[in-house]
Design a protein around this motif. Structure first.
Motif, mmCIF file in Angstrom:
data_model
loop_
_atom_site.group_PDB
_atom_site.id
_atom_site.type_symbol
_atom_site.label_atom_id
_atom_site.label_comp_id
_atom_site.label_asym_id
_atom_site.label_seq_id
_atom_site.Cartn_x
_atom_site.Cartn_y
_atom_site.Cartn_z
ATOM 1 N N VAL A 166 0.873 -1.177 0.000
ATOM 2 C CA VAL A 166 0.000 0.000 0.000
ATOM 3 C C VAL A 166 0.907 1.223 0.000
ATOM 4 O O VAL A 166 1.910 1.256 0.713
ATOM 5 C CB VAL A 166 -0.907 0.035 1.244
ATOM 6 N N ALA A 308 -6.138 0.019 4.718
ATOM 7 C CA ALA A 308 -6.074 -0.736 3.462
ATOM 8 C C ALA A 308 -5.096 -1.902 3.565
ATOM 9 O O ALA A 308 -5.327 -2.969 2.981
ATOM 10 C CB ALA A 308 -5.664 0.198 2.326
ATOM 11 N N LYS A 311 -6.792 -4.839 5.204
ATOM 12 C CA LYS A 311 -7.732 -5.466 4.262
ATOM 13 C C LYS A 311 -6.984 -6.369 3.282
ATOM 14 O O LYS A 311 -7.422 -7.494 2.990
ATOM 15 C CB LYS A 311 -8.510 -4.389 3.506
ATOM 16 N N LEU A 312 -5.846 -5.894 2.761
ATOM 17 C CA LEU A 312 -5.045 -6.723 1.859
ATOM 18 C C LEU A 312 -4.527 -7.969 2.557
ATOM 19 O O LEU A 312 -4.463 -9.053 1.971
ATOM 20 C CB LEU A 312 -3.864 -5.923 1.303
ATOM 21 N N PRO A 328 -1.430 -7.584 -5.111
ATOM 22 C CA PRO A 328 -1.815 -6.231 -5.533
ATOM 23 C C PRO A 328 -1.037 -5.125 -4.820
ATOM 24 O O PRO A 328 -0.494 -5.323 -3.744
ATOM 25 C CB PRO A 328 -3.297 -6.168 -5.149
ATOM 26 N N ARG A 329 -1.015 -3.960 -5.475
ATOM 27 C CA ARG A 329 -0.555 -2.731 -4.828
ATOM 28 C C ARG A 329 -1.712 -1.750 -4.859
ATOM 29 O O ARG A 329 -2.305 -1.507 -5.913
ATOM 30 C CB ARG A 329 0.648 -2.121 -5.540
ATOM 31 N N VAL A 330 -2.019 -1.206 -3.707
ATOM 32 C CA VAL A 330 -3.033 -0.163 -3.592
ATOM 33 C C VAL A 330 -2.309 1.172 -3.524
ATOM 34 O O VAL A 330 -1.427 1.363 -2.683
ATOM 35 C CB VAL A 330 -3.911 -0.359 -2.335
ATOM 36 N N GLU A 331 -2.640 2.078 -4.432
ATOM 37 C CA GLU A 331 -1.989 3.398 -4.448
ATOM 38 C C GLU A 331 -3.036 4.474 -4.212
ATOM 39 O O GLU A 331 -4.021 4.554 -4.941
ATOM 40 C CB GLU A 331 -1.271 3.632 -5.767
ATOM 41 N N MET A 332 -2.816 5.287 -3.191
ATOM 42 C CA MET A 332 -3.767 6.328 -2.816
ATOM 43 C C MET A 332 -3.290 7.698 -3.286
ATOM 44 O O MET A 332 -2.088 7.944 -3.438
ATOM 45 C CB MET A 332 -3.966 6.321 -1.299
#
Length: 346
Positions: A166, A308, A311-312, A328-332
């Motif tokens: 993240v 986040a 959650k991952l 996955p990568r989450v990017e904010m």
């Protein structure tokens, strides 16, 4: 004639040892999180555990919120320090999401001896959120072999393909900072970067450079010094910038803490923030509003990043520890918060 019971044969440590080609005491040591075992041996044991379906006593199943004693499951927040409000905001997000899932959070400090991964292996950790720590290849392998998923928050270096992460749009944040300063008329811009090796620091610097390059102003310059995320070292870096390029009219610091170090350097030289040199930070921690003048900064949603990450982590457990496919990568998004530390060029 003997009747078949229909029961599956009981899987024991001996079964695991036979499949792995390793002694029972070594298998037991690996499953207890022993540290005097090579990564190759640990991987053999954990591959055999998965192959024969051995259930370690007290180990919670994927997705379970409680262990076999009925106690809440544990996840680890691995950090290199707990000082400062940025880490505390991440913790807030981690704890909120963990509590919603019925999990407890253990804070694990990553000391210089690198034993944090061994501590996770010894206890019934369901996974780890890792912040401001750069796990080694051996640590990744050992945790993966033990079925302990890892989620990184803003990785310092390129993580392996099977590590979820993240982060924020660091490059875009640097670009936004650069565009803000250019709009105010600044052409000589200094940068106090973090550590040379950290990906997110490099991305922030590159984003600002891209803004200056895209503007196409003749004579526009970007001068970089390194503050290593420390207020004291950032003060020294700001002095270095001003000594090298005395006509700098604005400084972008890659963290709010380092921006305060820039404030210190300007004050010691008799220069005023905003009136003489504009300053932009990155993070938007509470200290940004406590500073005098209040700090213009790039906001990153720290608590949301912690949420986040959990959650991952839970999604990774539900996948059953599949380590072969990319995670996955989450990017904010980042955003500009304008306060009183920036002003138009005079």
């Amino acid at each position: 004639m003997t009747e078949q019971s229909g029961r599956e044969p009981r899987v024991t440590l001996s079964t695991v040892a036979a499949v792995a080609g390793i002694s029972v005491p070594t298998v037991s040591k690996v499953l207890r999180g022993g540290t005097d075992v090579s990564p190759e041996t640990r991987l053999k044991v954990m591959d055999a555990v998965r192959a024969v379906g051995y259930e370690r006593p007290g180990r919670a199943k994927a997705g379970a919120a409680r262990d076999e004693t009925g106690q809440p499951g544990l996840i680890d927040l691995v950090v290199n320090h707990v000082e400062g409000s940025w880490a505390n905001r991440v913790l807030t997000g981690v704890e909120y999401e963990a509590a919603a899932a019925g999990l407890d959070v253990v804070i694990t400090l990553a000391r210089h001896n690198g034993d944090w991964a061994s501590r996770l292996l010894r206890r019934r950790s369901l996974g780890a959120v890792v912040v401001l720590v750069d796990p080694t290849s051996s640590q990744f392998k050992a945790l993966a072999a033990a079925g302990i998923p890892v989620v990184l928050i803003d990785p310092m270096s390129k993580p392996p393909i099977n590590a979820a992460s993240v982060g924020v749009a660091n490059w875009d944040g640097g670009r936004i900072a650069g565009e803000h300063l250019l709009e105010l008329g600044h052409r000589r811009i200094g940068v106090v970067a973090g550590a040379r090796s950290h990906m997110y620091s490099r991305a922030r610097v590159d984003g600002l450079r891209a803004a200056v390059d895209a503007a196409g102003h003749e004579g526009g310059t970007v001068t970089v010094a390194y503050g290593d995320w420390s207020r004291t070292q950032a003060e020294a870096a700001a002095h270095e910038l001003l000594d090298r390029t005395p006509d700098i009219s604005a400084v972008f610091a890659c963290s709010d803490v380092m921006a305060l170090g820039v404030y210190d350097a300007l004050a010691s030289r008799g220069l005023r923030v905003a009136e003489d040199v504009s300053v932009v930070g990155f993070d938007d921690v509470p200290e940004a509003q406590w500073a005098t003048p209040q700090l213009t900064t790039i906001r990153q949603p720290s608590a949301e990043m912690g949420s986040a990450a959990v959650k991952l982590l839970l999604e990774s457990r539900l996948r059953g520890g599949d380590t072969d496919r990319p995670h996955p990568r989450v990017e904010m998004l980042t955003s500009l918060v304008v306060r009183a530390s920036t002003a138009a060029m005079r």
